[in-house]
Write a protein that holds these residues in place. Structure first.
Motif, mmCIF file in Angstrom:
data_model
loop_
_atom_site.group_PDB
_atom_site.id
_atom_site.type_symbol
_atom_site.label_atom_id
_atom_site.label_comp_id
_atom_site.label_asym_id
_atom_site.label_seq_id
_atom_site.Cartn_x
_atom_site.Cartn_y
_atom_site.Cartn_z
ATOM 1 N N ILE A 146 6.360 38.478 26.767
ATOM 2 C CA ILE A 146 5.703 38.695 28.058
ATOM 3 C C ILE A 146 6.517 38.077 29.188
ATOM 4 O O ILE A 146 6.699 38.677 30.255
ATOM 5 C CB ILE A 146 4.277 38.105 28.045
ATOM 6 C CG1 ILE A 146 3.389 38.894 27.087
ATOM 7 C CG2 ILE A 146 3.665 38.112 29.446
ATOM 8 C CD1 ILE A 146 2.024 38.283 26.879
ATOM 9 N N PHE A 147 7.033 36.874 28.940
ATOM 10 C CA PHE A 147 7.822 36.188 29.963
ATOM 11 C C PHE A 147 9.094 36.957 30.288
ATOM 12 O O PHE A 147 9.446 37.145 31.465
ATOM 13 C CB PHE A 147 8.161 34.771 29.485
ATOM 14 C CG PHE A 147 8.963 33.969 30.465
ATOM 15 C CD1 PHE A 147 8.369 33.433 31.594
ATOM 16 C CD2 PHE A 147 10.322 33.756 30.264
ATOM 17 C CE1 PHE A 147 9.106 32.695 32.512
ATOM 18 C CE2 PHE A 147 11.068 33.021 31.167
ATOM 19 C CZ PHE A 147 10.450 32.487 32.295
ATOM 20 N N GLU A 148 9.786 37.428 29.270
ATOM 21 C CA GLU A 148 11.017 38.185 29.501
ATOM 22 C C GLU A 148 10.731 39.512 30.192
ATOM 23 O O GLU A 148 11.510 39.951 31.051
ATOM 24 C CB GLU A 148 11.739 38.409 28.168
ATOM 25 C CG GLU A 148 12.335 37.135 27.583
ATOM 26 C CD GLU A 148 13.095 37.388 26.297
ATOM 27 O OE1 GLU A 148 13.098 38.548 25.822
ATOM 28 O OE2 GLU A 148 13.680 36.436 25.755
ATOM 29 N N ASP A 149 9.630 40.155 29.839
ATOM 30 C CA ASP A 149 9.242 41.387 30.533
ATOM 31 C C ASP A 149 9.001 41.118 32.021
ATOM 32 O O ASP A 149 9.374 41.922 32.883
ATOM 33 C CB ASP A 149 7.966 41.972 29.909
ATOM 34 C CG ASP A 149 8.222 42.599 28.552
ATOM 35 O OD1 ASP A 149 9.392 42.884 28.228
ATOM 36 O OD2 ASP A 149 7.238 42.801 27.799
ATOM 37 N N THR A 150 8.353 39.974 32.303
ATOM 38 C CA THR A 150 8.047 39.612 33.682
ATOM 39 C C THR A 150 9.323 39.377 34.488
ATOM 40 O O THR A 150 9.458 39.862 35.615
ATOM 41 C CB THR A 150 7.180 38.343 33.721
ATOM 42 O OG1 THR A 150 5.977 38.565 32.973
ATOM 43 C CG2 THR A 150 6.806 37.972 35.141
ATOM 44 N N ILE A 165 -2.171 39.709 32.164
ATOM 45 C CA ILE A 165 -1.522 39.183 30.959
ATOM 46 C C ILE A 165 -2.596 38.783 29.956
ATOM 47 O O ILE A 165 -3.396 37.888 30.213
ATOM 48 C CB ILE A 165 -0.629 37.979 31.295
ATOM 49 C CG1 ILE A 165 0.477 38.417 32.262
ATOM 50 C CG2 ILE A 165 -0.022 37.386 30.032
ATOM 51 C CD1 ILE A 165 1.366 37.288 32.718
ATOM 52 N N ILE A 210 1.105 45.584 42.492
ATOM 53 C CA ILE A 210 1.082 44.676 41.340
ATOM 54 C C ILE A 210 -0.310 44.710 40.720
ATOM 55 O O ILE A 210 -1.280 44.276 41.326
ATOM 56 C CB ILE A 210 1.449 43.241 41.748
ATOM 57 C CG1 ILE A 210 2.849 43.200 42.344
ATOM 58 C CG2 ILE A 210 1.357 42.305 40.550
ATOM 59 C CD1 ILE A 210 3.274 41.835 42.825
ATOM 60 N N GLU A 241 -1.097 43.553 37.265
ATOM 61 C CA GLU A 241 -0.735 43.008 35.963
ATOM 62 C C GLU A 241 -1.828 42.089 35.442
ATOM 63 O O GLU A 241 -2.330 41.234 36.153
ATOM 64 C CB GLU A 241 0.578 42.225 36.056
ATOM 65 C CG GLU A 241 1.759 43.096 36.466
ATOM 66 C CD GLU A 241 3.054 42.308 36.478
ATOM 67 O OE1 GLU A 241 3.049 41.186 35.947
ATOM 68 O OE2 GLU A 241 4.036 42.813 37.021
ATOM 69 N N SER A 256 11.214 42.675 35.130
ATOM 70 C CA SER A 256 10.627 43.508 36.182
ATOM 71 C C SER A 256 10.982 42.993 37.573
ATOM 72 O O SER A 256 10.983 43.760 38.543
ATOM 73 C CB SER A 256 9.104 43.559 36.023
ATOM 74 O OG SER A 256 8.517 42.292 36.261
ATOM 75 N N ARG A 257 11.291 41.693 37.685
ATOM 76 C CA ARG A 257 11.636 41.107 38.987
ATOM 77 C C ARG A 257 13.108 41.268 39.339
ATOM 78 O O ARG A 257 13.478 41.164 40.507
ATOM 79 C CB ARG A 257 11.296 39.617 39.013
ATOM 80 C CG ARG A 257 9.910 39.284 39.536
ATOM 81 C CD ARG A 257 8.828 39.755 38.619
ATOM 82 N NE ARG A 257 7.496 39.437 39.112
ATOM 83 C CZ ARG A 257 6.394 39.794 38.461
ATOM 84 N NH1 ARG A 257 6.469 40.477 37.326
ATOM 85 N NH2 ARG A 257 5.211 39.495 38.937
#
Length: 205
Positions: free
Chosen positions: A30-34, A11, A7, A9, A37-38
């Motif tokens: 950014i939140f949706e990308d995060t 932001i 990790i 990352e 990825s999970r």
């Protein structure tokens, strides 16, 4: 053996995003990308649901990225603590499956026994008991559970926090601070719990 960091990352908001609307759009991306990825995994991924902002936001973000998560939730007989009604509404709107198991005396005793065999030192956060119970039945269907924490406290998601927000505003007025403002018992108890939690955090740090 070798050490590897998986990790890395950072932001950072673009300096070009000057208006609130642009910042908001960038944050959502950014939140949706995060979240996306999970949820990339070679096994089923679930979501620890509640009636608050965290799990709802994660569920929406996953849905917007084409993934409908399975929800798991702990219910309570006491309506003051039970959030199943709101969670059911969220699950219905997003087309999610939602498994709810009630947390009773027997479940509490079993989880406490299980946790005491696992932890190496005293734990001040009582919510670990509920988390252990949720994990016990969620693991029957999924091996990864997403969860969120902190949004309701920071953004006044629950009614209790919303009222505290206005109380903090009132404290800014000297004329109000001189008055003996008597709060309902539940807010007095809430402030006492917050104080205890902060003390335990300092002890553990």
């Amino acid at each position: 053996l070798s050490k590897n960091s998986y990790i890395q990352e950072q932001i950072e908001f673009s300096k070009k995003s000057t208006t609130f609307e642009k910042r908001y759009i960038e944050f959502v991306e950014i939140f949706e990308d995060t979240v996306e990825s999970r949820i990339e995994a070679d096994c089923p991924v679930g979501l620890a649901m509640s009636g608050g902002l965290d799990s709802t936001a994660i569920a929406i973000a996953a849905k917007r990225r084409g993934k409908t998560l399975s929800g798991f939730m702990v219910g309570f007989e006491d309506s003051k603590f039970d959030e199943t009604r709101k969670a059911k509404k969220t699950a219905q709107n997003l087309g999610m499956s939602l498994r709810i198991e009630n947390f009773n005396q027997k479940a509490f005793e079993n989880s406490v026994r299980h946790i005491t065999r696992l932890v190496d030192e005293p734990v001040a956060d009582i919510s670990c008991v509920v988390t252990d119970y949720l994990s016990s039945f969620a693991s029957q269907e999924v091996k990864v559970i997403l969860g969120g924490d902190g949004s309701d406290e920071l953004q006044y998601g629950y009614r209790t926090y919303q009222i505290l927000k206005y109380l903090e505003m009132l404290q800014g007025f000297q004329c109000i601070s001189r008055m003996k403002l008597k709060l309902p018992n539940r807010f007095t108890k809430f402030n006492r719990l917050i104080s205890i939690d902060r003390k335990s955090t300092r002890l553990n740090s």
